[in-house]
Enzyme design. Structure first.
Site, PDB file in Angstrom:
ATOM      1  N   SER A 125     131.915  25.371  67.736  1.00 58.27           N
ATOM      2  CA  SER A 125     131.099  26.268  67.956  1.00 58.27           C
ATOM      3  C   SER A 125     132.448  27.680  67.460  1.00 58.27           C
ATOM      4  O   SER A 125     133.792  27.347  66.654  1.00 58.27           O
ATOM      5  CB  SER A 125     131.819  26.537  69.656  1.00 58.27           C
ATOM      6  OG  SER A 125     130.968  27.697  70.080  1.00 58.27           O
ATOM      7  N   TYR A 150     137.540  25.028  77.315  1.00 59.97           N
ATOM      8  CA  TYR A 150     136.403  24.371  76.837  1.00 59.97           C
ATOM      9  C   TYR A 150     137.252  23.782  75.291  1.00 59.97           C
ATOM     10  O   TYR A 150     136.789  23.877  74.420  1.00 59.97           O
ATOM     11  CB  TYR A 150     135.323  24.784  77.118  1.00 59.97           C
ATOM     12  CG  TYR A 150     134.496  24.990  76.291  1.00 59.97           C
ATOM     13  CD1 TYR A 150     133.316  23.537  76.243  1.00 59.97           C
ATOM     14  CD2 TYR A 150     133.833  25.813  75.439  1.00 59.97           C
ATOM     15  CE1 TYR A 150     132.608  23.406  74.783  1.00 59.97           C
ATOM     16  CE2 TYR A 150     132.960  25.896  74.446  1.00 59.97           C
ATOM     17  CZ  TYR A 150     132.156  25.083  73.799  1.00 59.97           C
ATOM     18  OH  TYR A 150     130.875  24.640  73.332  1.00 59.97           O
ATOM     19  N   LYS A 154     137.687  22.026  71.077  1.00 55.77           N
ATOM     20  CA  LYS A 154     136.980  23.050  69.975  1.00 55.77           C
ATOM     21  C   LYS A 154     137.864  23.125  69.238  1.00 55.77           C
ATOM     22  O   LYS A 154     137.769  21.425  68.147  1.00 55.77           O
ATOM     23  CB  LYS A 154     135.928  23.977  70.132  1.00 55.77           C
ATOM     24  CG  LYS A 154     134.996  23.358  71.360  1.00 55.77           C
ATOM     25  CD  LYS A 154     133.871  21.818  70.363  1.00 55.77           C
ATOM     26  CE  LYS A 154     132.583  22.109  71.080  1.00 55.77           C
ATOM     27  NZ  LYS A 154     132.072  20.854  70.625  1.00 55.77           N
TER      28      LYS A 154
HETATM   29  N1  UFG Z   1     123.900  36.490  78.858  1.00 58.05           N
HETATM   30  C1  UFG Z   1     123.195  37.781  80.414  1.00 58.05           C
HETATM   31  N2  UFG Z   1     122.673  36.891  81.154  1.00 58.05           N
HETATM   32  C2  UFG Z   1     122.652  35.591  81.389  1.00 58.05           C
HETATM   33  C3  UFG Z   1     123.308  35.014  79.843  1.00 58.05           C
HETATM   34  C4  UFG Z   1     124.221  35.077  79.154  1.00 58.05           C
HETATM   35  O1  UFG Z   1     123.497  38.719  80.057  1.00 58.05           O
HETATM   36  O2  UFG Z   1     122.733  35.300  82.462  1.00 58.05           O
HETATM   37  C5  UFG Z   1     124.699  37.334  77.928  1.00 58.05           C
HETATM   38  C6  UFG Z   1     125.887  36.884  77.386  1.00 58.05           C
HETATM   39  O3  UFG Z   1     126.756  37.605  78.039  1.00 58.05           O
HETATM   40  C7  UFG Z   1     126.503  37.001  76.417  1.00 58.05           C
HETATM   41  C8  UFG Z   1     125.032  36.575  75.417  1.00 58.05           C
HETATM   42  O4  UFG Z   1     123.858  36.730  77.046  1.00 58.05           O
HETATM   43  O5  UFG Z   1     126.927  37.944  75.614  1.00 58.05           O
HETATM   44  C9  UFG Z   1     124.406  34.767  75.176  1.00 58.05           C
HETATM   45  O6  UFG Z   1     125.567  34.610  76.830  1.00 58.05           O
HETATM   46  P1  UFG Z   1     125.499  32.096  76.290  1.00 58.05           P
HETATM   47  O7  UFG Z   1     126.041  32.158  78.174  1.00 58.05           O
HETATM   48  O8  UFG Z   1     123.865  32.228  75.804  1.00 58.05           O
HETATM   49  O9  UFG Z   1     126.655  32.543  74.932  1.00 58.05           O
HETATM   50  P2  UFG Z   1     127.111  32.361  74.914  1.00 58.05           P
HETATM   51  O10 UFG Z   1     127.439  33.432  73.215  1.00 58.05           O
HETATM   52  O11 UFG Z   1     128.776  32.936  76.090  1.00 58.05           O
HETATM   53  O12 UFG Z   1     128.131  31.242  74.385  1.00 58.05           O
HETATM   54  C10 UFG Z   1     128.766  30.051  73.382  1.00 58.05           C
HETATM   55  C11 UFG Z   1     128.365  29.618  73.229  1.00 58.05           C
HETATM   56  C12 UFG Z   1     128.826  28.321  74.468  1.00 58.05           C
HETATM   57  C13 UFG Z   1     130.885  28.198  74.521  1.00 58.05           C
HETATM   58  C14 UFG Z   1     130.754  29.779  74.333  1.00 58.05           C
HETATM   59  C15 UFG Z   1     132.123  30.008  74.514  1.00 58.05           C
HETATM   60  O13 UFG Z   1     126.862  28.708  72.520  1.00 58.05           O
HETATM   61  O14 UFG Z   1     128.670  27.337  73.365  1.00 58.05           O
HETATM   62  O15 UFG Z   1     130.343  30.449  73.525  1.00 58.05           O
HETATM   63  O16 UFG Z   1     132.405  31.792  74.518  1.00 58.05           O
HETATM   64  F1  UFG Z   1     130.973  27.819  75.217  1.00 58.05           F
END
Ligand code: UFG
Length: 340
Positions: A125, A150, A154
């Protein structure tokens, strides 16, 4: 025909990868303990491909179960998706995460070696980069200390594979670092099925649009980005799945023994949370209730991929537009909820 074992093959990425591998002429065997999935997507894979998928409900940490699977099938390679993936839960239950995510991978590798080796793809990831000092992130961008168990699993699994491949010439390895996989198969027969309240942005959006959630909270609009919301590299799930076909072609073709190549799998294009929300509403012509909330702990402000290595060496490229992807995500959610 080459047979690929997909661990965690009943899940979101695993099921889409099964479809693409079968489409490219591979045989697929799925092992999944169904701890975070059910058989809905496997049934979808069978409908899309018209093929019965050999499925084992088993835990990859159980060596005897894995030996049985290898004993009953000729397996040429494996993709390891089976893992726990909730960042917050990993902070509360670190030992459960380390046991499951590390032991399952070690067991798979040991049983592969017992059975003559083969090519193995580890699903890593972008989380390994943390907040990169320079963007876009290339495969040489230094990994940052993980901010959750987590994320640490990875990084450790990447190291396990690198070391195992060096020591065991019968193994070939490849590490794919996924950015943010979103969307669903265009048939709407497979897609994301989060348990409980979704953590990830797109399932939260589709569930809000479907009326299951009151409103979307946008976590932070005070980041140093053009519109203040965080930037990510959202990659279509089918595009991501096709990268695994390219990975096996590469491993059987050119990848010299003992090497373990690493590739970023993304689009190379950053998109802000706000832009994604607006594009979802525009393409699907559906309103979405949202509000700005505080930043979410542990989030990085911006990360996107330099994909030139995968483009050049794997001959792979993400080709679907984010609009197409968001339309597919919505079609899948509507089908699940029986909405018109
Ligand atoms: N976000 C919102 N509202 C929500 C959910 C997410 O604003 O309800 C924002 C988050 O703050 C972030 C963006 O949308 O800025 C993307 O968030 P996600 O949770 O969809 O994805 P992430 O970038 O946090 O997740 C990625 C990978 C995960 C991993 C994670 C680790 O998809 O598998 O990075 O940081 F675990």
């Amino acid at each position: 025909m080459k047979n690929i074992l997909i661990t965690g093959g009943a899940g979101f990425i695993g099921s889409h990868t099964a479809v693409e591998l079968i489409g490219a002429g591979y045989g697929v065997i799925v092992v999944d303990n169904l701890s975070n999935a059910d058989t809905t997507c496997l049934e979808g894979v069978e409908k899309i491909t018209g093929q019965k998928i050999p499925f084992y409900k088993a835990d990859c940490c159980e060596k005897e179960d894995m030996r049985k699977i290898f004993g009953e099938n000729r397996i040429d390679g494996a993709i390891h998706f089976a893992a726990f993936k909730a960042v917050g839960e990993s902070v509360d239950r670190p030992l459960m995460y380390y046991r499951n995510n590390l032991l399952s991978f070690i067991t798979l590798l040991e049983v592969m070696i017992e059975n003559g080796g083969g090519g193995v793809v580890f699903s890593s990831s972008a989380t390994v980069y943390g907040q990169p000092d320079k963007l876009p992130a290339t495969e040489d961008t230094p990994r940052k200390p993980a901010t959750s168990p987590y994320g640490n699993t990875k990084q450790i699994c990447e190291d396990i594979l690198l070391d195992a491949v060096k020591a065991h010439p019968s193994l070939k390895g490849m590490i794919l670092r996924y950015f943010n996989p979103i969307g669903a198969h265009p048939s709407a027969l497979i897609g994301e099925l989060p348990r409980g309240v979704p953590n990830n942005l797109v399932p939260f959006i589709t569930q809000t649009a479907a009326g299951l959630r009151e409103e979307l909270r946008i976590f932070g609009n005070d980041y140093p980005t053009p519109d203040g919301t965080a930037l990510r590299d959202y990659i279509d799930i089918v595009d991501l799945a096709t990268a695994h076909v390219s990975a096996f072609e590469r491993m059987t073709g050119h990848n010299p023994d003992g090497s373990c190549e690493v590739f970023n799998i993304g689009t190379g294009r950053p998109l802000s949370v706000m832009e994604l929300v607006e594009r979802f509403m525009a393409i699907n012509r559906v309103p979405l209730k949202y509000k700005i909330a505080g930043r979410r702990e542990g989030d990085v402000e911006a990360v996107w991929a330099d994909t030139s290595l995968a483009n050049r060496v794997l001959g792979w490229k993400a080709c679907r537009s984010v609009e197409e992807t968001l339309a597919n995500a919505w079609a899948w959610e509507k089908k699940l909820r029986r909405l018109k």
